[in-house]
Motif scaffolding. Structure first.
Motif, PDB file in Angstrom:
ATOM      1  N   ARG A  74     -21.037 -44.545  48.110  1.00  0.00           N
ATOM      2  CA  ARG A  74     -22.708 -45.104  47.579  1.00  0.00           C
ATOM      3  C   ARG A  74     -22.747 -44.826  46.476  1.00  0.00           C
ATOM      4  O   ARG A  74     -22.030 -44.788  45.076  1.00  0.00           O
ATOM      5  N   ASN A  75     -23.930 -45.895  45.741  1.00  0.00           N
ATOM      6  CA  ASN A  75     -24.917 -45.876  44.637  1.00  0.00           C
ATOM      7  C   ASN A  75     -24.985 -44.349  44.193  1.00  0.00           C
ATOM      8  O   ASN A  75     -25.439 -43.291  44.615  1.00  0.00           O
ATOM      9  N   LYS A  76     -24.596 -44.059  42.947  1.00  0.00           N
ATOM     10  CA  LYS A  76     -25.037 -43.256  42.089  1.00  0.00           C
ATOM     11  C   LYS A  76     -25.941 -42.479  41.689  1.00  0.00           C
ATOM     12  O   LYS A  76     -26.478 -41.582  41.380  1.00  0.00           O
ATOM     13  N   SER A  77     -27.096 -43.685  41.807  1.00  0.00           N
ATOM     14  CA  SER A  77     -28.575 -43.971  41.206  1.00  0.00           C
ATOM     15  C   SER A  77     -29.515 -43.009  42.120  1.00  0.00           C
ATOM     16  O   SER A  77     -30.107 -42.507  41.341  1.00  0.00           O
ATOM     17  N   TYR A 218     -18.585 -41.983  44.927  1.00  0.00           N
ATOM     18  CA  TYR A 218     -18.995 -42.378  43.975  1.00  0.00           C
ATOM     19  C   TYR A 218     -18.318 -43.016  42.391  1.00  0.00           C
ATOM     20  O   TYR A 218     -17.636 -42.627  41.693  1.00  0.00           O
TER      21      TYR A 218
END
Length: 221
Positions: A74-77, A218
């Motif tokens: 998953r994208n940590k942003s 992540y």
């Protein structure tokens, strides 16, 4: 002498106030259960294989524990800062100084704990996740989680997890249960699942997915 006594009383009052604030923070959760006082994860060495968490003696037959690996990147942003009331600061051991208590408070204020809630296409039941939380908090277990591995706690439609993202660490079911309770409060009520990500070393994530879905990871190492 009177001035010294006054200063002593003021210091004692300030320390008592700090203790009360810390304990109040650690007592908050979803509002359904008492938040456990516990320690934050710490780096560990000497263990190469994680074991499955213990189950409470009277756990439901459908409650399962095990180990696994994260497979869903998953994208940590998408992560948001975790509200301070949900951050576990740790607690002062009986033999440690009051300076330790102040340090723990500062750590709580500065902890890089983040979270995200996201949708699932599966019919997860919130009550199943709440059963997981209750069983985890009753387990009273100390655990070592090896690098890039996960602990898994499941009941019917719901799967709770705690993963070490970068290095081997030590933690407890009290700490894990607190994180799952937080996801209950922040995500499950809105019909979503979610994760908490601790970005301070040793990095970790914890949360809920639908049963047998891939565990999230992540890039925070």
């Amino acid at each position: 002498m009177k001035l010294l006594l006054l200063l002593t009383l003021l210091i004692g009052f300030a320390l008592a106030l700090e203790t009360a604030v810390l304990e109040e923070r650690q007592g908050r959760g979803s509002g359904k259960r008492q938040r456990k006082k516990t320690y934050r994860p710490k780096k560990s060495t000497g263990v190469t294989t994680a074991r499955a968490p213990n189950k409470p003696r009277n756990a439901p037959s459908d409650y399962k524990t095990g180990t696994g690996r994260a497979s869903s990147k998953r994208n940590k942003s998408a992560l948001k800062k975790l509200p301070a009331d949900y951050i576990d600061a740790g607690m002062r051991r009986r033999w440690e100084s009051w300076q330790t208590l102040r340090r723990l408070r500062r750590q709580a204020a500065n902890a890089n704990d983040f979270y995200e809630c996201y949708n699932t296409n599966s019919a997860l039941k919130v009550s199943d996740c709440q059963t997981v939380i209750d069983q985890v908090l009753e387990s009273n277990d100390e655990l070592i989680v090896t690098a890039n591995s996960c602990l898994v706690f499941s009941f019917r439609t719901c799967q709770g997890f705690f993963c070490s993202l970068c290095q081997t660490l030590g933690t407890s079911t009290d700490f894990i249960g607190n994180q799952l309770d937080t996801i209950d409060a922040l995500c499950l009520g809105g019909g979503q699942v979610g994760s908490i990500v601790g970005q301070d070393p040793p990095q970790w994530d914890a949360g809920f997915t639908y049963i047998n879905d891939g565990l999230p990871t992540y890039d925070v190492c």
